[in-house]
Design a protein around this motif. Structure first.
Motif, PDB file in Angstrom:
ATOM      1  N   VAL A 190     102.485 -53.730  89.303  1.00 34.43           N
ATOM      2  CA  VAL A 190     103.769 -54.439  89.218  1.00 34.43           C
ATOM      3  C   VAL A 190     104.742 -53.886  90.262  1.00 34.43           C
ATOM      4  O   VAL A 190     105.421 -54.657  90.954  1.00 34.43           O
ATOM      5  N   ALA A 191     104.802 -52.572  90.408  1.00 34.40           N
ATOM      6  CA  ALA A 191     105.703 -51.970  91.401  1.00 34.40           C
ATOM      7  C   ALA A 191     105.335 -52.423  92.808  1.00 34.40           C
ATOM      8  O   ALA A 191     106.211 -52.737  93.626  1.00 34.40           O
ATOM      9  N   GLN A 192     104.049 -52.486  93.102  1.00 32.73           N
ATOM     10  CA  GLN A 192     103.627 -52.917  94.431  1.00 32.73           C
ATOM     11  C   GLN A 192     103.871 -54.411  94.642  1.00 32.73           C
ATOM     12  O   GLN A 192     104.226 -54.837  95.734  1.00 32.73           O
ATOM     13  N   LEU A 193     103.689 -55.216  93.601  1.00 33.60           N
ATOM     14  CA  LEU A 193     103.973 -56.649  93.728  1.00 33.60           C
ATOM     15  C   LEU A 193     105.459 -56.890  94.008  1.00 33.60           C
ATOM     16  O   LEU A 193     105.813 -57.758  94.813  1.00 33.60           O
ATOM     17  N   ILE A 194     106.306 -56.135  93.351  1.00 36.84           N
ATOM     18  CA  ILE A 194     107.749 -56.263  93.601  1.00 36.84           C
ATOM     19  C   ILE A 194     108.063 -55.904  95.040  1.00 36.84           C
ATOM     20  O   ILE A 194     108.830 -56.587  95.726  1.00 36.84           O
ATOM     21  N   HIS A 198      93.160 -51.317  87.703  1.00 36.02           N
ATOM     22  CA  HIS A 198      94.296 -50.516  88.151  1.00 36.02           C
ATOM     23  C   HIS A 198      95.358 -50.430  87.063  1.00 36.02           C
ATOM     24  O   HIS A 198      95.402 -51.270  86.158  1.00 36.02           O
ATOM     25  N   ASP A 199      96.197 -49.419  87.160  1.00 34.04           N
ATOM     26  CA  ASP A 199      97.309 -49.261  86.220  1.00 34.04           C
ATOM     27  C   ASP A 199      98.312 -50.395  86.450  1.00 34.04           C
ATOM     28  O   ASP A 199      98.811 -50.557  87.564  1.00 34.04           O
ATOM     29  N   PRO A 200      98.602 -51.205  85.435  1.00 31.56           N
ATOM     30  CA  PRO A 200      99.513 -52.345  85.615  1.00 31.56           C
ATOM     31  C   PRO A 200     100.905 -51.943  86.120  1.00 31.56           C
ATOM     32  O   PRO A 200     101.532 -52.693  86.848  1.00 31.56           O
ATOM     33  N   ASN A 253     101.368 -59.714  83.271  1.00 28.59           N
ATOM     34  CA  ASN A 253     100.186 -60.565  83.044  1.00 28.59           C
ATOM     35  C   ASN A 253      99.401 -60.754  84.334  1.00 28.59           C
ATOM     36  O   ASN A 253      98.164 -60.696  84.336  1.00 28.59           O
ATOM     37  N   ILE A 254     100.112 -60.983  85.420  1.00 26.85           N
ATOM     38  CA  ILE A 254      99.453 -61.198  86.713  1.00 26.85           C
ATOM     39  C   ILE A 254      98.742 -59.929  87.150  1.00 26.85           C
ATOM     40  O   ILE A 254      97.618 -59.967  87.655  1.00 26.85           O
ATOM     41  N   ALA A 255      99.383 -58.781  86.921  1.00 28.37           N
ATOM     42  CA  ALA A 255      98.765 -57.505  87.284  1.00 28.37           C
ATOM     43  C   ALA A 255      97.501 -57.259  86.470  1.00 28.37           C
ATOM     44  O   ALA A 255      96.483 -56.815  87.016  1.00 28.37           O
TER      45      ALA A 255
END
Length: 120
Positions: free
Chosen positions: A92-96, A86-88, A77-79
Motif C-alpha cells: 500500500v505504501a509503495q502504491l501510494i 508481500h506485506d500489504p 484489497n488491491i495489495a
C-alpha cells in the motif's frame, strides 16, 4: 637654494629609474604550466568519468500492471489481490508513492499502476 630645487627632481628620477618587472622565457613557461595544470587535470577527470551513464536498449514497458479500481475496493484489497506474497502495508505504501496519491483513498474507475515486481 639649488639643493632645495634639485631634491624633488632627484626623488622623481629615483622613482623613474626603478626597474620594471619582466618575465623571462623560462618564467613565462612556468606561469603557463601553473595556469594550465588545473585545466588538464579537470579534463582528465571528466574523460575518465565520462562513461558512467550509458543508454540501454532494454524496454521497460512491462514495468507496471495497470488496474482499474472497482466500487468498494481499497488499496488494501488491491495489495492483497496483486501481491499475495508481500506485506500489504508495504505494498500500500509503495502504491501510494508510485501513483502519487495524496492519501490511501481510491475511487471507482481510477486507474492504478502496480509494479510488476509484486506479481512474482
Amino acid at each position: 637654494m639649488a639643493t632645495a630645487v634639485t631634491a624633488p627632481n632627484a626623488a622623481a628620477d629615483a622613482r623613474q629609474a626603478a626597474p620594471r618587472l619582466r618575465l623571462t622565457t623560462r618564467g613565462r613557461i612556468v606561469l603557463l604550466l601553473l595556469a594550465a595544470t588545473p585545466l588538464v587535470v579537470a579534463a582528465l577527470l571528466f574523460s575518465v568519468n565520462g562513461g558512467g551513464a550509458a543508454a540501454t536498449s532494454e524496454s521497460r514497458e512491462n514495468a507496471f500492471v495497470y488496474v482499474d479500481v472497482t466500487a468498494g475496493q481499497s488499496l488494501w484489497n488491491i495489495a492483497e489481490q496483486h501481491a499475495p506474497g508481500h506485506d500489504p502495508r508495504d505494498v500500500v505504501a509503495q502504491l501510494i508513492e508510485v501513483n502519487q496519491l495524496p492519501s490511501a483513498d481510491v475511487f471507482a474507475g481510477q486507474e492504478l499502476a502496480i509494479p510488476s515486481s509484486f506479481s512474482d
